[in-house]
Motif scaffolding. Structure first.
Motif: not given
Length: 97
Positions: A21, A52, A56
């Motif tokens: 991230c 992630a 993100t």
């Protein structure tokens, strides 16, 4: 300071997710991230990478997972060389006992 996790699974997942991230404000946040994972990594590591990606997303594909053959450094090298040097961040995640 310390971080305490209730299990090894939670620790692995959190570390993998954190490595994958980048948040707005960090210098390289606009570069694609290429994660290279051993095919036999524990499910907790794979889950961290997957979470992630979900957390993100900035409206475009930026996190890519590449799986290399178990303990095969030649396969990993080939996959690493396919990605341009300066066009992205590369993270290799492996584990051992």
């Amino acid at each position: 300071s310390a971080l305490l996790f209730p299990s090894g699974y939670a620790a692995n997942m959190s570390v993998a997710m954190s490595l994958c991230c980048l948040h707005p404000g960090q210098d390289d946040c606009l570069l694609p991230i290429h994660v290279f994972s051993d095919r036999l990594n524990h499910a907790s590591i794979i889950d961290g990478i997957k979470y992630a990606k979900a957390k993100t997303s900035r409206g475009r594909e930026h996190l890519f997972l590449h799986v290399y053959k178990h303990n095969d450094m030649e396969d990993l090298k080939r996959k690493l060389e396919e990605i341009p040097e300066k066009a992205s961040l590369k993270i290799v995640i492996s584990e051992s006992v």
